[in-house]
Design a protein around this motif. Structure first.
Motif, short mmCIF file in Angstrom:
data_model
loop_
_atom_site.label_atom_id
_atom_site.label_comp_id
_atom_site.label_asym_id
_atom_site.label_seq_id
_atom_site.Cartn_x
_atom_site.Cartn_y
_atom_site.Cartn_z
N GLY A 241 44.59 54.58 33.16
CA GLY A 241 45.50 55.13 34.14
C GLY A 241 44.83 55.64 35.39
N ASN A 242 45.16 56.90 35.76
CA ASN A 242 44.68 57.48 37.01
C ASN A 242 43.24 57.96 36.93
N ASP A 243 42.60 57.88 35.73
CA ASP A 243 41.19 58.27 35.63
C ASP A 243 40.33 57.43 36.58
N TYR A 244 40.80 56.24 36.87
CA TYR A 244 40.08 55.35 37.78
C TYR A 244 39.90 56.00 39.14
N ASP A 245 40.87 56.82 39.56
CA ASP A 245 40.81 57.44 40.88
C ASP A 245 39.87 58.64 40.91
N LYS A 246 39.41 59.10 39.75
CA LYS A 246 38.59 60.29 39.69
C LYS A 246 37.09 59.99 39.63
N LEU B 118 31.83 41.93 36.72
CA LEU B 118 32.87 41.67 37.71
C LEU B 118 34.09 41.04 37.06
N HIS B 119 33.86 40.17 36.09
CA HIS B 119 34.97 39.58 35.36
C HIS B 119 35.75 40.68 34.61
N ALA B 120 35.01 41.61 34.02
CA ALA B 120 35.65 42.71 33.29
C ALA B 120 36.49 43.56 34.24
N TYR B 121 35.99 43.75 35.44
CA TYR B 121 36.73 44.53 36.44
C TYR B 121 38.03 43.83 36.81
N ILE B 122 37.98 42.52 37.00
CA ILE B 122 39.19 41.78 37.37
C ILE B 122 40.22 41.83 36.24
N ILE B 123 39.74 41.76 35.00
CA ILE B 123 40.65 41.86 33.85
C ILE B 123 41.27 43.25 33.81
N TYR B 124 40.45 44.26 34.09
CA TYR B 124 40.92 45.65 34.07
C TYR B 124 42.02 45.90 35.10
N ILE B 125 41.79 45.46 36.34
CA ILE B 125 42.80 45.75 37.37
C ILE B 125 44.08 44.98 37.12
N GLY B 126 43.98 43.90 36.33
CA GLY B 126 45.19 43.15 35.99
C GLY B 126 45.97 43.80 34.86
N LYS B 127 45.27 44.14 33.78
CA LYS B 127 45.95 44.65 32.59
C LYS B 127 46.25 46.14 32.67
N VAL B 128 45.35 46.93 33.26
CA VAL B 128 45.53 48.38 33.29
C VAL B 128 46.16 48.84 34.60
N ARG B 129 45.69 48.27 35.70
CA ARG B 129 46.20 48.68 37.01
C ARG B 129 47.40 47.87 37.47
N ASN B 130 47.74 46.85 36.70
CA ASN B 130 48.91 46.00 37.00
C ASN B 130 48.85 45.35 38.38
N ASN B 131 47.66 44.99 38.79
CA ASN B 131 47.50 44.28 40.08
C ASN B 131 47.98 42.85 39.94
#
Length: 236
Positions: free
Chosen positions: A3-8, A27-40
């Motif tokens: 969630g919002n922990d990313y902003d901290k 970098l691949h893990a980051y792209i997966i994260y912003i898709g599944k967790v951040r709903n980008n």
């Protein structure tokens, strides 16, 4: 990290060597994260991937801080293709049948040309009387490129009806085909206004239709039904 922990995250605690340890898998893990967790969505992912690739290229190629570029093979996500918005054949006929009012013959001709010829809004308002030769219409498109559009029977009938009752322009020598209530060349805003008015009368407002969408309608109908249909109803 949820969630919002990313902003901290305090990037100030990261050492300079952190960047040197970034790998393509990270970098691949980051792209997966912003898709599944951040709903980008993919469009947002594309923008972020482009930023990463540009940043790491700078570190590697410009200032030579890195020995290799981990983002060099980072693939750009595919953007979901948008389906163009256009009127169905039934809605196109419904729109034409709803045209009414003081300028109904002019408006009918404008919409008929839009639906059948696939003109841009700028091309339509720029038509002069001299651009029509029989069943051929010459228009000036992007880059001042001239092209010829052939008019089907529906367009010819609508234009002939309009031209037969077209008033003289207020300015002598003005060759504009479609005139406003002030007897001057109709503006793009004027065309958009009349289209919005008739879409509302036809019960088709609120569907994101516009002059550009009518252009999509022409292309779609020409592709799907070829010459079997010409969108036409009797001019009142």
């Amino acid at each position: 990290m949820e969630g919002n922990d990313y902003d901290k995250v305090d990037i100030g605690i990261l050492s300079e060597d952190f960047l040197k340890n970034v790998r393509l898998q990270d970098l691949h893990a980051y792209i997966i994260y912003i898709g599944k967790v951040r709903n980008n969505c993919n469009k947002t992912k594309v923008r972020k991937v482009a930023s990463l690739r540009s940043y790491f290229k700078y570190l590697y190629s410009i200032i030579e801080y890195l020995d290799s570029n981990p983002a060099e093979r980072l693939e750009i996500p595919k953007i979901e293709s948008r389906h163009p918005v256009y009127l169905s054949l039934e809605d196109a006929k419904r729109l034409l049948e709803s045209v009414d009012g003081r300028f109904r013959v002019r408006d009918f001709a404008i919409i008929t040309v839009f639906l059948n010829c696939g003109l841009r809004l700028s091309e339509l308002v720029g038509i002069n009387m001299g651009n029509i030769k029989g069943d051929a219409l010459t228009v000036i498109g992007k880059g001042d490129k001239e092209r010829t559009v052939y008019l089907n029977k529906a367009c010819k009938n609508a234009l002939d009806a309009y031209i037969s009752q077209r008033t003289d322009p207020v300015n002598i020598g003005d060759d504009a085909l479609f005139l406003s209530s002030r007897r001057k060349r109709i503006s793009p805003k004027g065309v958009s206004h009349l289209l919005k008015k008739h879409l509302k009368s036809a019960g088709l407002s609120g569907k994101n239709y516009s002059p550009h969408k009518l252009r999509h309608t022409a292309a779609t109908l020409m592709q799907d039904i070829k010459s079997r249909y010409q969108i036409s109803v009797p001019v009142v």
